[in-house]
Design a protein around this motif. Structure first.
Motif, PDB file in Angstrom:
ATOM      1  N   GLY A 143       8.817 -12.509  -1.341  1.00  0.00           N
ATOM      2  CA  GLY A 143       7.575 -13.254  -1.500  1.00  0.00           C
ATOM      3  C   GLY A 143       6.357 -12.539  -0.960  1.00  0.00           C
ATOM      4  O   GLY A 143       5.224 -12.964  -1.187  1.00  0.00           O
ATOM      5  N   VAL A 144       6.586 -11.438  -0.213  1.00  0.00           N
ATOM      6  CA  VAL A 144       5.477 -10.616   0.293  1.00  0.00           C
ATOM      7  C   VAL A 144       5.585  -9.245  -0.355  1.00  0.00           C
ATOM      8  O   VAL A 144       6.607  -8.574  -0.244  1.00  0.00           O
ATOM      9  N   GLY A 145       4.542  -8.830  -1.067  1.00  0.00           N
ATOM     10  CA  GLY A 145       4.558  -7.535  -1.727  1.00  0.00           C
ATOM     11  C   GLY A 145       4.539  -6.395  -0.728  1.00  0.00           C
ATOM     12  O   GLY A 145       4.013  -6.531   0.382  1.00  0.00           O
ATOM     13  N   LEU A 146       5.102  -5.255  -1.130  1.00  0.00           N
ATOM     14  CA  LEU A 146       5.118  -4.103  -0.228  1.00  0.00           C
ATOM     15  C   LEU A 146       3.712  -3.601   0.075  1.00  0.00           C
ATOM     16  O   LEU A 146       3.460  -3.093   1.165  1.00  0.00           O
ATOM     17  N   ASP A 147       2.793  -3.757  -0.873  1.00  0.00           N
ATOM     18  CA  ASP A 147       1.420  -3.338  -0.605  1.00  0.00           C
ATOM     19  C   ASP A 147       0.788  -4.203   0.479  1.00  0.00           C
ATOM     20  O   ASP A 147       0.173  -3.707   1.426  1.00  0.00           O
ATOM     21  N   VAL A 148       0.980  -5.520   0.367  1.00  0.00           N
ATOM     22  CA  VAL A 148       0.440  -6.439   1.374  1.00  0.00           C
ATOM     23  C   VAL A 148       1.125  -6.207   2.722  1.00  0.00           C
ATOM     24  O   VAL A 148       0.476  -6.191   3.772  1.00  0.00           O
ATOM     25  N   ALA A 149       2.443  -6.003   2.698  1.00  0.00           N
ATOM     26  CA  ALA A 149       3.177  -5.769   3.941  1.00  0.00           C
ATOM     27  C   ALA A 149       2.698  -4.494   4.627  1.00  0.00           C
ATOM     28  O   ALA A 149       2.569  -4.442   5.860  1.00  0.00           O
ATOM     29  N   THR A 150       2.418  -3.456   3.844  1.00  0.00           N
ATOM     30  CA  THR A 150       1.899  -2.216   4.418  1.00  0.00           C
ATOM     31  C   THR A 150       0.564  -2.466   5.109  1.00  0.00           C
ATOM     32  O   THR A 150       0.302  -1.937   6.194  1.00  0.00           O
ATOM     33  N   ALA A 151      -0.268  -3.287   4.495  1.00  0.00           N
ATOM     34  CA  ALA A 151      -1.567  -3.626   5.086  1.00  0.00           C
ATOM     35  C   ALA A 151      -1.418  -4.371   6.401  1.00  0.00           C
ATOM     36  O   ALA A 151      -2.304  -4.323   7.261  1.00  0.00           O
ATOM     37  N   CYS A 152      -0.297  -5.063   6.565  1.00  0.00           N
ATOM     38  CA  CYS A 152      -0.070  -5.858   7.780  1.00  0.00           C
ATOM     39  C   CYS A 152       0.101  -5.001   9.024  1.00  0.00           C
ATOM     40  O   CYS A 152      -0.220  -5.431  10.132  1.00  0.00           O
ATOM     41  N   ARG A 321       4.656 -10.888  16.582  1.00  0.00           N
ATOM     42  CA  ARG A 321       3.392 -10.729  15.854  1.00  0.00           C
ATOM     43  C   ARG A 321       3.638 -10.667  14.342  1.00  0.00           C
ATOM     44  O   ARG A 321       2.952 -11.333  13.557  1.00  0.00           O
ATOM     45  N   ALA A 322       4.609  -9.866  13.933  1.00  0.00           N
ATOM     46  CA  ALA A 322       4.896  -9.739  12.502  1.00  0.00           C
ATOM     47  C   ALA A 322       5.380 -11.064  11.916  1.00  0.00           C
ATOM     48  O   ALA A 322       5.021 -11.417  10.788  1.00  0.00           O
ATOM     49  N   GLY A 323       6.180 -11.793  12.693  1.00  0.00           N
ATOM     50  CA  GLY A 323       6.668 -13.091  12.217  1.00  0.00           C
ATOM     51  C   GLY A 323       5.540 -14.063  11.948  1.00  0.00           C
ATOM     52  O   GLY A 323       5.535 -14.790  10.939  1.00  0.00           O
ATOM     53  N   ASP A 324       4.561 -14.095  12.854  1.00  0.00           N
ATOM     54  CA  ASP A 324       3.386 -14.946  12.632  1.00  0.00           C
ATOM     55  C   ASP A 324       2.673 -14.550  11.346  1.00  0.00           C
ATOM     56  O   ASP A 324       2.332 -15.402  10.507  1.00  0.00           O
ATOM     57  N   ILE A 325       2.447 -13.251  11.183  1.00  0.00           N
ATOM     58  CA  ILE A 325       1.670 -12.772  10.043  1.00  0.00           C
ATOM     59  C   ILE A 325       2.392 -13.048   8.729  1.00  0.00           C
ATOM     60  O   ILE A 325       1.803 -13.591   7.782  1.00  0.00           O
ATOM     61  N   ASN A 331       2.883 -19.039   3.684  1.00  0.00           N
ATOM     62  CA  ASN A 331       2.438 -20.425   3.502  1.00  0.00           C
ATOM     63  C   ASN A 331       0.977 -20.523   3.061  1.00  0.00           C
ATOM     64  O   ASN A 331       0.436 -21.629   2.953  1.00  0.00           O
ATOM     65  N   GLY A 332       0.352 -19.374   2.818  1.00  0.00           N
ATOM     66  CA  GLY A 332      -0.997 -19.380   2.267  1.00  0.00           C
ATOM     67  C   GLY A 332      -2.115 -19.550   3.271  1.00  0.00           C
ATOM     68  O   GLY A 332      -3.287 -19.664   2.874  1.00  0.00           O
ATOM     69  N   GLU A 333      -1.803 -19.541   4.581  1.00  0.00           N
ATOM     70  CA  GLU A 333      -2.852 -19.705   5.587  1.00  0.00           C
ATOM     71  C   GLU A 333      -3.650 -18.431   5.825  1.00  0.00           C
ATOM     72  O   GLU A 333      -4.748 -18.485   6.378  1.00  0.00           O
ATOM     73  N   LEU A 334      -3.098 -17.299   5.422  1.00  0.00           N
ATOM     74  CA  LEU A 334      -3.755 -16.018   5.621  1.00  0.00           C
ATOM     75  C   LEU A 334      -3.885 -15.321   4.272  1.00  0.00           C
ATOM     76  O   LEU A 334      -2.913 -15.199   3.523  1.00  0.00           O
ATOM     77  N   LYS A 335      -5.091 -14.888   3.950  1.00  0.00           N
ATOM     78  CA  LYS A 335      -5.360 -14.216   2.684  1.00  0.00           C
ATOM     79  C   LYS A 335      -5.625 -12.738   2.960  1.00  0.00           C
ATOM     80  O   LYS A 335      -6.428 -12.400   3.832  1.00  0.00           O
ATOM     81  N   VAL A 336      -4.970 -11.879   2.212  1.00  0.00           N
ATOM     82  CA  VAL A 336      -5.154 -10.450   2.360  1.00  0.00           C
ATOM     83  C   VAL A 336      -5.754  -9.904   1.079  1.00  0.00           C
ATOM     84  O   VAL A 336      -5.215 -10.117  -0.010  1.00  0.00           O
ATOM     85  N   LYS A 337      -6.858  -9.204   1.210  1.00  0.00           N
ATOM     86  CA  LYS A 337      -7.510  -8.607   0.049  1.00  0.00           C
ATOM     87  C   LYS A 337      -7.188  -7.118  -0.004  1.00  0.00           C
ATOM     88  O   LYS A 337      -7.589  -6.369   0.875  1.00  0.00           O
TER      89      LYS A 337
END
Length: 368
Positions: A143-152, A321-325, A331-337
């Motif tokens: 459910g989390v793309g590798l691109d978004v995960a890399t940004a994390c 920290r990673a678990g929170d992110i 759950n949609g509480e954090l938006k990554v552009k």
């Protein structure tokens, strides 16, 4: 397909025979790879993409990751310029995401297997492969793309420690936090996380990034003129401290998160509330100059200059920290552009794009 790992991906011929026998890898791991290499410090053009750089060898307890993405961060430009000294030559980057291509027994014992989707932070990610300690590996949930995960990994984790711990709990929910540069990068994350923590947030941003800044849900925005060709706003175009004091009823902010540096140090200190804390974590406009500690006496203020490594000191802290992110993302509480992608072959253009202030979100290298 899982096969016995070729000798060339192991640390050395001196590695224990049992390790060589038990390590597992994709059959297609090559001996050389493409990488963006810095052999001398300087402008973006010193970074050269080499196609015959050795694939890193792995020690027991490490995994080999076939990278799909690498994050581009300001700290990478500091390394390239020599502001933060590194031994030459080196492969750029410190944020990567991809698929595990080889594991060693100790890594396998930690539950990591070939084919896992992972993200991580080490020095050397602008490359097709990276050797990563298992302790640094973050498994990416479905459910989390590798691109978004890399940004994390760098920006997300940095934003997390800035808003959760670097302020030493000198700010409480319902109190004001000033965050500079919410129109791009780390502070887009930080503004959202600060709101999740219950703080009231004042964000600064360039007028041209207003739409992006508004999406961070800051309580108040202070918009500034842009500085053409730079990664930061014109902090002389608006009296930011005056506006902060108007917004806060003359009290100021209990915490200021500042990744801009030279252009904002005075604003940040002058915008503090009594017993507030100035959190200086970046140098986008230049390094913060030394100043006398007596300067803080007016409001009995605090100052800190933190770094991510000191806020991910063990596996438990990293996982928390990673678990929170990842949870907020799911759950949609954090938006990554994700602003844009550059092919690794265009490594120079990626750094130039970031340094010229064009980004409105995360910038990534796509590694084929």
């Amino acid at each position: 397909v899982e096969v016995m790992v070729p000798m060339r991906v192991m640390m050395s011929a001196r590695a224990p025979a049992s390790l060589l026998a038990r390590a597992r890898a994709f059959s297609s791991v090559p001996s050389t790879m493409k990488a963006a290499v810095i052999r001398e410090t300087g402008p973006a053009e010193v970074m050269k993409v080499e196609t015959d750089y050795p694939v890193p060898e792995i020690k027991d307890g490490q995994v080999l990751v076939k990278n799909e993405f690498a994050g581009i961060n300001f700290i990478d430009t500091y390394h390239r310029k020599g502001l933060y000294e590194r031994e030459l030559p080196f492969v750029g980057g410190q944020e990567g995401g991809g698929v595990v291509a080889a594991v060693t027994p100790k890594a396998e014992a930690q539950g990591i297997k070939v084919g896992d989707r992972v993200a991580y932070s080490i020095l050397q990610t602008y490359s097709e492969y990276s050797a990563v300690p298992a302790a640094k590996i973050l498994k990416v949930p479905d459910g989390v793309g590798l691109d978004v995960a890399t940004a994390c990994v760098v920006q997300g984790l940095t934003a997390h420690y800035l808003t959760h711990d670097a302020h030493a709990q000198l700010i409480k929910p319902g109190e004001w936090m000033l965050i500079h540069g919410v129109g791009g990068g780390t502070c887009q994350w930080a503004a959202q996380m600060a709101r999740l923590r219950g703080y009231k947030v004042i964000g600064t941003a360039a007028k041209g990034k207003r739409e992006v800044a508004e999406q961070t849900m800051c309580n108040e925005l202070i918009l500034l003129d842009e500085v053409p060709g730079k990664s930061f706003e014109d902090y002389e175009s608006v009296d930011v401290t005056k506006k902060v004091m108007e917004i806060t009823g003359g009290e100021g902010c209990k915490a200021v998160i500042d990744g801009i540096g030279l252009s904002t140090v005075d604003i940040s200190i002058n915008s503090l509330a009594r017993r507030g804390i100035f959190v200086s974590f970046g140098n986008a406009s230049g390094s913060v100059p030394a100043f006398p500690v007596l300067r803080l006496i007016g409001k009995s203020a605090f100052v800190t200059r933190p770094k991510l490594l000191d806020y991910t000191v063990d596996r438990a802290e990293l996982d928390r920290r990673a678990g929170d992110i990842f949870g907020w993302l799911l759950n949609g509480e954090l938006k990554v552009k994700i602003d844009t992608y550059f092919d690794l072959e265009d490594a120079v253009k990626g750094h130039q794009y970031l340094e010229e202030g064009k980004s409105t979100g995360k910038v990534l290298y796509r590694i084929n």
